[in-house]
Design an enzyme around this catalytic site. Structure first.
Site, PDB file in Angstrom:
ATOM      1  N   GLY A 348       0.833  -1.208   0.000  1.00 42.76           N
ATOM      2  CA  GLY A 348       0.000   0.000   0.000  1.00 42.76           C
ATOM      3  C   GLY A 348       0.865   1.255   0.000  1.00 42.76           C
ATOM      4  N   GLY A 349       0.423   2.260   0.747  1.00 40.06           N
ATOM      5  CA  GLY A 349       1.143   3.541   0.798  1.00 40.06           C
ATOM      6  C   GLY A 349       2.584   3.390   1.272  1.00 40.06           C
ATOM      7  N   GLU A 372      21.089  -5.745 -22.076  1.00 41.36           N
ATOM      8  CA  GLU A 372      21.494  -6.981 -22.783  1.00 41.36           C
ATOM      9  C   GLU A 372      20.396  -7.495 -23.713  1.00 41.36           C
ATOM     10  OE1 GLU A 372      24.000  -9.824 -20.906  1.00 41.36           O
ATOM     11  OE2 GLU A 372      24.672  -8.377 -19.401  1.00 41.36           O
ATOM     12  N   GLU A 376      11.629  -6.968 -26.349  1.00 40.95           N
ATOM     13  CA  GLU A 376      11.239  -7.087 -27.772  1.00 40.95           C
ATOM     14  C   GLU A 376      12.333  -7.828 -28.542  1.00 40.95           C
ATOM     15  OE1 GLU A 376      11.046  -4.291 -25.968  1.00 40.95           O
ATOM     16  OE2 GLU A 376       8.884  -3.967 -25.907  1.00 40.95           O
TER      17      GLU A 376
END
Ligand SMILES: Cc1cc2nc3c(=O)[nH]c(=O)nc-3n(C[C@H](O)[C@H](O)[C@H](O)COP(=O)(O)OP(=O)(O)OC[C@H]3O[C@@H](n4cnc5c(N)ncnc54)[C@H](O)[C@@H]3O)c2cc1C
Length: 388
Positions: A348-349, A372, A376
């Site tokens: 959470g916060g 490295e 994609e």
């Protein structure tokens, strides 16, 4: 060998050696890295002295044979050590991986005996830090278009150009540098050279101010009429690009291990916190939304580890692992980002503050999908292999 046979032959039993390494390296990381890592991160301080200590422990030459003062171990042990360091601090894991797999790995794989005798003991003991320069400002994924050139002049090569995003570009004592010696776009038009810091015409350029991995130094390396003797060439003229691709096959296993370490660190912290943090009168781990998130994180971590072990096993056997190391790197790095993102959510916060380690895992993890070879590019490598 068919895939089924390969998998049947793999043995995932943790060896006594791996157990010992995990224990020793884990203790080292808790003692020497945990107390300091946030300060290094804030200041973007690269702790060179830590790497000397890691050298004494054998961590700067894990894969280097003992005759060159290395630890003489294999990829399972190497992966184990990177995971243990990275579950505490990704920056140190990244620098360790770049030093071992890229600079040392390149010289070890393609250097002649004289070059190995000269450089490996210094690198393997951490007395020297290694750098490896392939990327340039305009050519990252598309490295065949590199502009850094090396021209022959008698018994010397003269290098001109620059390399960007180089891990240890300032503090590295020695760098393996890829430069164009032939035509652009020709995979036989690139050669690799060993260049020592202090060589006239070689200087460090701009240091990058980064989102994560801030204690791992990243900078430009500049070459202006940098003359080096022909004996500093690794292998033969025109072999640099092919060498680099082979070096990256091993390097990607180390980045996958780095990603796994970060994911483990983030998951361990989230698991512990989920049992301690109370909301609506019970620990948040008792909410199915949180418990299922932890289950997803744990499953993805296990799957990453299996892919890494598969690639490491092939590498240990000296077999080609281009596809398998890309599988491991692609999957483990994406998982690292997902798991560290989920860990911040579990906190959470508090997860959004620097009082807990998960925000750092979250920032550091992203590099794993870029360095490295981006995710994609891993998919490009994998698709080329499966479509052959
Ligand atoms: C912290 C850090 C440390 C590094 N250390 C080193 C080092 O030690 N040595 C070194 O040589 N390099 C190092 N690098 C460089 C790193 O390897 C490159 O950043 C990386 O290869 C991507 O190149 P690029 O940044 O030029 O991105 P680009 O190649 O410009 O890519 C930009 C985007 O386009 C996508 N893209 C590009 N081509 C294709 C394609 N054909 N198909 C689909 N998508 C594509 C990419 O996936 C990416 O999303 C480091 C980088 C960082 C951030």
């Amino acid at each position: 060998m068919s895939r089924t046979k390969l998998i049947l032959q793999m043995d995932f039993t943790t060896t006594e050696n791996q157990r010992l390494i995990a224990q020793t390296v884990g203790k080292f990381a808790e003692t020497h890295i945990r107390p300091e890592f946030m300060d290094w991160d804030e200041r973007q301080f690269f702790p060179v002295e830590l790497f000397r200590k890691m050298g004494e422990l054998g961590l700067m030459g894990i894969l280097v044979p003992e005759k060159y003062e290395g630890a003489g171990l294999g990829y399972f042990e190497y992966v184990t050590a990177i995971v243990e360091i990275s579950r505490v601090c990704g920056s140190i894991g990244l620098s360790m991986a770049a030093h071992n797999s890229l600079c040392s790995g390149h010289i070890l794989q393609f250097g002649n005996e004289e070059q190995k005798q000269k450089y490996m003991p210094k690198l393997a003991t951490g007395k020297w830090i290694g750098a490896w320069g392939l990327t340039e400002a305009n050519t990252g994924s598309d490295s065949l278009r590199m502009r850094c050139v090396a021209k022959k002049d008698g018994d010397h090569w003269v290098i001109n150009g620059s390399k960007n995003w180089i891990t240890h570009g300032i503090s590295g004592d020695v760098a393996v540098v890829l430069a164009r010696t032939g035509e652009a776009l020709d995979s036989r038009g690139i050669s690799s050279f060993i260049v020592e810091r202090g060589t006239p015409g070689f200087k460090a350029g701009k240091k990058e101010n980064k989102l994560g991995m801030r204690a791992s130094e990243t900078s430009e390396m500049v070459f202006e009429d940098c003359r080096i003797h022909k004996s500093q060439m690794l292998g033969n003229e025109g072999e640099g690009f092919i060498q680099a691709m082979k070096v990256l096959d091993g390097g990607r296993i180390s980045i996958a291990a780095l990603a796994l370490g970060i994911a483990r660190g983030a998951y361990d912290a989230a698991l512990k916190y989920s049992k301690e943090r109370q909301q609506f009168g019970k620990p948040i781990s008792e909410f199915q939304a949180i418990a299922f998130k932890l289950a997803n994180m744990a499953t993805k971590i296990e799957a990453s580890e299996l892919l890494i072990l598969q690639a490491a096993d092939l590498k240990n056997r000296g077999q080609k692992c281009t596809k398998e190391s890309a599988f491991a790197k692609y999957y483990a790095s994406e998982v690292s980002v997902q798991v560290s993102t989920d860990a911040v959510q579990v906190f959470g916060g508090y997860g959004y503050t620097k009082d807990f380690p998960v925000e750092k895992f979250y920032r550091d993890s992203k590099l794993c999908t870029i360095g490295e070879g981006t995710s994609e590019i891993q998919k490009l490598v994998i698709s080329r292999e499966i479509l052959k």
